[in-house]
Enzyme design. Structure first.
Site, PDB file in Angstrom:
ATOM      1  N   LYS A 100       7.231  10.301  21.043  1.00 46.47           N
ATOM      2  CA  LYS A 100       7.396  11.274  22.144  1.00 46.47           C
ATOM      3  C   LYS A 100       6.044  11.619  22.763  1.00 46.47           C
ATOM      4  O   LYS A 100       5.957  12.453  23.645  1.00 46.47           O
ATOM      5  CB  LYS A 100       8.036  12.557  21.619  1.00 46.47           C
ATOM      6  CG  LYS A 100       9.403  12.375  21.005  1.00 46.47           C
ATOM      7  CD  LYS A 100       9.915  13.737  20.551  1.00 46.47           C
ATOM      8  CE  LYS A 100      11.188  13.608  19.755  1.00 46.47           C
ATOM      9  NZ  LYS A 100      11.568  14.898  19.135  1.00 46.47           N
TER      10      LYS A 100
ATOM     11  N   HIS B   4     -10.525  -0.574   4.166  1.00 49.22           N
ATOM     12  CA  HIS B   4      -9.344  -0.355   3.318  1.00 49.22           C
ATOM     13  C   HIS B   4      -9.889  -0.057   1.912  1.00 49.22           C
ATOM     14  O   HIS B   4      -9.800  -0.892   1.004  1.00 49.22           O
ATOM     15  CB  HIS B   4      -8.477  -1.613   3.336  1.00 49.22           C
ATOM     16  CG  HIS B   4      -7.087  -1.432   2.810  1.00 49.22           C
ATOM     17  ND1 HIS B   4      -6.680  -0.326   2.091  1.00 49.22           N
ATOM     18  CD2 HIS B   4      -5.995  -2.241   2.901  1.00 49.22           C
ATOM     19  CE1 HIS B   4      -5.414  -0.476   1.762  1.00 49.22           C
ATOM     20  NE2 HIS B   4      -4.966  -1.619   2.241  1.00 49.22           N
TER      21      HIS B   4
ATOM     22  N   ARG C 288      -2.385   5.104   7.440  1.00 49.10           N
ATOM     23  CA  ARG C 288      -2.735   3.768   7.950  1.00 49.10           C
ATOM     24  C   ARG C 288      -2.503   3.789   9.458  1.00 49.10           C
ATOM     25  O   ARG C 288      -1.478   4.299   9.923  1.00 49.10           O
ATOM     26  CB  ARG C 288      -1.860   2.695   7.320  1.00 49.10           C
ATOM     27  CG  ARG C 288      -2.018   1.354   8.040  1.00 49.10           C
ATOM     28  CD  ARG C 288      -1.368   0.231   7.313  1.00 49.10           C
ATOM     29  NE  ARG C 288      -2.074  -0.086   6.085  1.00 49.10           N
ATOM     30  CZ  ARG C 288      -1.748  -1.108   5.288  1.00 49.10           C
ATOM     31  NH1 ARG C 288      -0.727  -1.891   5.596  1.00 49.10           N
ATOM     32  NH2 ARG C 288      -2.428  -1.353   4.196  1.00 49.10           N
TER      33      ARG C 288
ATOM     34  N   THR D  23       0.833  -1.199   0.000  1.00 48.37           N
ATOM     35  CA  THR D  23       0.000   0.000   0.000  1.00 48.37           C
ATOM     36  C   THR D  23       0.874   1.258   0.000  1.00 48.37           C
ATOM     37  O   THR D  23       0.696   2.152  -0.832  1.00 48.37           O
ATOM     38  CB  THR D  23      -0.960  -0.001   1.213  1.00 48.37           C
ATOM     39  OG1 THR D  23      -1.731  -1.196   1.149  1.00 48.37           O
ATOM     40  CG2 THR D  23      -1.885   1.195   1.175  1.00 48.37           C
TER      41      THR D  23
END
Ligand code: ASP
Length: 305
Positions: A85, A134, A106, A57
């Protein structure tokens, strides 16, 4: 008509949009095959934000953008970005939209792409949100059926594997409900299609549900095989129990009628034996290749001039 639109669910696309994408993808495929240089996306930037592993993808989106003469910026691994972080998805998207013209995302959580689209003034494409959807894989799947099987209407499609967690299955079934097709759903009981997807398609499609593949093979035009989605299991013993539930070997391939095709969104683990790869029905590598022209079409229609 797709200009500046986000694609979060396959339901965001009308029948007309889908047909236009296919017409455009045919042109892109022709250009790719003839080696024609394209510059539709010159000076445009596509950002890929991948919080989950991907090969096809991400790389096919990036290849598509570069084939169109555009550039790509990529966060292929959230561990090396500020996510590690503690940065929120909303903040990351706010920044990335200012660096790019179109964002492909994604994420392991269902709904993440929709959330991202709320924080972006640039179009966002869902490249997989957990067990949700998807949609661009579905465009590729439908395009492959048209190309390799002649048409979608009138076909019997047998979908096998992990129907519960497989997001490609959810988007594909939602799209197939727009066509005149018969669908056979084959999975272990614990990996059956989620109720909400089943309710969406029942009444619109002729659906058979079973744990047994063999009785369907002789009537199958398209065998759509999926991987058991290891990463979605909270109980690893349950995964170990289910892996290997089905395997397509030369024997199963031989039971398909002539002209039938075998598809898989890939990656495969062990659900299709490599001995099938060089047989006539095996179209899964071709299907992966179509990812480029289909995504080229989508990018140029969404972010082009
Ligand atoms: N590549 C597909 C997806 O991202 C199928 C899979 O991973 O099994 O959903």
């Amino acid at each position: 008509m797709l200009k500046n639109r986000s694609i979060i669910s396959i339901a965001d696309l009308s029948d007309e949009d889908i047909n236009e994408i296919f017409t455009e993808a045919d042109k892109m495929l022709e250009n790719l095959n003839s080696g024609q240089k394209m510059n539709d996306m010159e000076s445009r930037i596509l950002a890929t934000l991948f919080y989950e592993p991907s090969t096809r993808t991400r790389l096919s989106f990036e290849s598509a953008m570069q084939r169109l003469g555009g550039s790509v910026i990529s966060m292929a691994d959230s561990k090396t970005s500020s996510t590690s972080k503690g940065e929120t998805l909303a903040d990351t998207v706010r920044i990335v939209e200012s660096y790019s013209d179109i964002i492909v995302i994604r994420h392991p959580l269902e709904g993440a792409a929709l959330l991202a689209s709320k924080f972006s003034s640039k179009p966002v494409i869902n490249a997989g949100d957990g067990s949700g959807e998807h949609p661009t894989q579905t465009l590729i799947d439908l395009y492959t059926i048209r190309k390799e099987s002649g048409s979608i209407d009138g076909k019997t499609i047998t979908i096998i594997g992990d129907l519960k967690y497989g997001r490609t299955v959810h988007s594909l079934l939602s799209a197939l409900a727009r066509y005149r097709v018969n669908v056979n759903l084959v999975s272990p009981e614990s990996l059956a299609l989620p109720k909400h997807v089943y309710n969406e398609i029942k009444g619109r499609l002729k659906v058979n549900v079973s744990t047994d593949l063999e009785p369907f093979l002789a009537q199958t035009d398209i065998l759509y095989v999926t991987r058991i989605q290891k990463e979605r299991f909270t109980d690893k013993n349950e995964y170990a129990r289910l892996i290997g539930s089905y395997k397509i070997t030369g024997r199963e391939a031989d039971m398909l009628p002539s002209g039938a095709i075998i598809m898989h969104p890939l990656p495969r683990v062990d659900e299709i034996s490599p001995e099938v790869d060089n047989r006539e029905p095996a179209k899964y590598f071709r299907q992966a290749y179509y990812g480029v022209p289909v995504r080229m079409a989508l990018i140029s229609m969404i972010a082009g001039e």
